[in-house]
Design an enzyme around this catalytic site. Structure first.
Site, mmCIF file in Angstrom:
data_model
loop_
_atom_site.group_PDB
_atom_site.id
_atom_site.type_symbol
_atom_site.label_atom_id
_atom_site.label_comp_id
_atom_site.label_asym_id
_atom_site.label_seq_id
_atom_site.Cartn_x
_atom_site.Cartn_y
_atom_site.Cartn_z
ATOM 1 C CB SER A 1 12.361 -8.073 -3.288
ATOM 2 O OG SER A 1 11.803 -7.336 -2.243
HETATM 3 N N1 SAH Z 1 10.134 -9.143 2.165
HETATM 4 C C1 SAH Z 1 8.958 -9.273 1.360
HETATM 5 C C2 SAH Z 1 8.731 -8.103 0.423
HETATM 6 C C3 SAH Z 1 8.078 -7.051 1.144
HETATM 7 S S1 SAH Z 1 7.347 -5.696 0.334
HETATM 8 C C4 SAH Z 1 8.941 -10.563 0.565
HETATM 9 O O1 SAH Z 1 9.918 -11.315 0.594
HETATM 10 O O2 SAH Z 1 7.915 -10.849 -0.050
HETATM 11 C C5 SAH Z 1 7.346 -4.646 1.740
HETATM 12 C C6 SAH Z 1 6.413 -5.037 2.839
HETATM 13 O O3 SAH Z 1 6.630 -4.149 3.928
HETATM 14 C C7 SAH Z 1 4.942 -4.895 2.476
HETATM 15 O O4 SAH Z 1 4.278 -6.101 2.680
HETATM 16 C C8 SAH Z 1 4.445 -3.785 3.422
HETATM 17 O O5 SAH Z 1 3.106 -3.953 3.819
HETATM 18 C C9 SAH Z 1 5.405 -3.924 4.582
HETATM 19 N N2 SAH Z 1 5.535 -2.734 5.445
HETATM 20 C C10 SAH Z 1 5.498 -1.429 5.090
HETATM 21 N N3 SAH Z 1 5.672 -0.652 6.179
HETATM 22 C C11 SAH Z 1 5.823 -1.482 7.246
HETATM 23 C C12 SAH Z 1 6.029 -1.282 8.653
HETATM 24 N N4 SAH Z 1 6.109 -0.063 9.191
HETATM 25 N N5 SAH Z 1 6.130 -2.380 9.449
HETATM 26 C C13 SAH Z 1 6.046 -3.634 8.938
HETATM 27 N N6 SAH Z 1 5.834 -3.885 7.614
HETATM 28 C C14 SAH Z 1 5.739 -2.822 6.779
#
Ligand code: SAH
Length: 256
Positions: free
Chosen positions: A103
């Site tokens: 993000s």
């Molecule tokens: N917080 C992260 C950004 C994440 S992008 C950072 O600092 O880089 C969102 C992430 O959520 C992705 O990697 C995606 O694979 C994950 N995601 C999506 N659905 C999910 C779920 N049900 N449980 C855990 N992770 C999930």
């Protein structure tokens, strides 16, 4: 003849020159130790001043000192792919592979500030991704649990967090829709993927008096960053904070 030549080569440059260069480089580093230890420190300072703390483009700016300190500390360039290191301190999201993104710094800081964290807090993050948000949280609180649904990404990030010494972070691969009941209740929960609705298991795992931030809305459409507060008497208060755009929350719970 040969040995004379080789002695001439090894004797060049003269020893006193080597000594002088060594002295000069010591003088240079002693003048600015922070810069020499981490050449990205200045870029982080600029990012915080210009894009996070500053109020412009209708933004109020992040004020929480602990959050600003964390944003100045975490080496974001170590959480992005090698070919994007140069863009690591620009205020935008970046691809991290597997169709996912890290993000935008301003959003990371704003979501963290909304959680009103205390150094003794235990936090749950859903969507580990690159591990950057987890590292920012770990600079502020006592313990961070984080869940990633994409196995290869989760495993790769666990190694990164270990290597960088973030031992307050415990990460696992799984479906974060259902939270991590073994360590509940949490003082704060942060979901970094957009959900169609607020997962009831996460509300359940939030401590009375706790806060949760979660983007809610359809994938790739306008989503709202929601702040959920669970009052001491258990009642839940929801408030829309701002429009955001996140990758979707996937997994079993979202298919109902
Ligand atoms: N917080 C992260 C950004 C994440 S992008 C950072 O600092 O880089 C969102 C992430 O959520 C992705 O990697 C995606 O694979 C994950 N995601 C999506 N659905 C999910 C779920 N049900 N449980 C855990 N992770 C999930």
């Amino acid at each position: 003849m040969l040995s004379a030549n080789s002695r001439a080569v090894t004797d060049f440059p003269p020893r006193w020159t080597v000594f002088a260069v060594l002295l000069a480089s010591l003088a240079c580093c002693a003048a600015d130790p922070a810069e020499s230890q981490d050449p990205y420190q200045a870029r982080r300072e600029r990012m915080v001043e210009k894009d996070i703390a500053g109020s412009s483009w209708g933004r109020t700016g992040v004020k929480d000192e602990a959050v600003l300190r964390a944003m100045r500390t975490v080496p974001r360039h170590k959480f992005v792919p090698q070919n994007l290191v140069r863009a690591a301190y620009a205020d935008g999201p970046l691809p991290i592979g597997h169709g996912q993104t890290i993000s935008q710094p301003y959003i990371v800081a704003t979501m963290t500030e909304l959680l009103k964290l205390d150094p003794e807090d235990v936090v749950l993050e859903i969507g580990t991704g690159s591990g950057y948000q987890a590292a920012v949280l770990a600079e502020i609180v006592k313990k961070v649990f984080t869940i990633e649904i994409v196995k290869t990404l989760g495993e790769q990030t666990q190694k990164r967090l270990e290597k960088l010494g973030y031992d307050k972070v415990e990460a696992k691969v799984g479906d974060g829709y259902f939270g991590w009941p073994e360590h509940a209740p949490y003082d704060a929960i942060i979901v970094t993927a957009a959900a169609s609705h607020i997962p009831p298991p996460l509300i359940e795992q939030l401590k009375p008096g706790g806060r949760m931030v979660i983007p809610v809305g359809a994938p790739l459409q306008l989503q709202h960053l929601m702040l959920i507060e669970k009052r001491d008497d258990g009642t839940v208060v929801k408030r829309a904070i701002m429009a955001v755009r996140f990758v979707p929350l996937t997994g079993g719970g979202t298919k109902q």
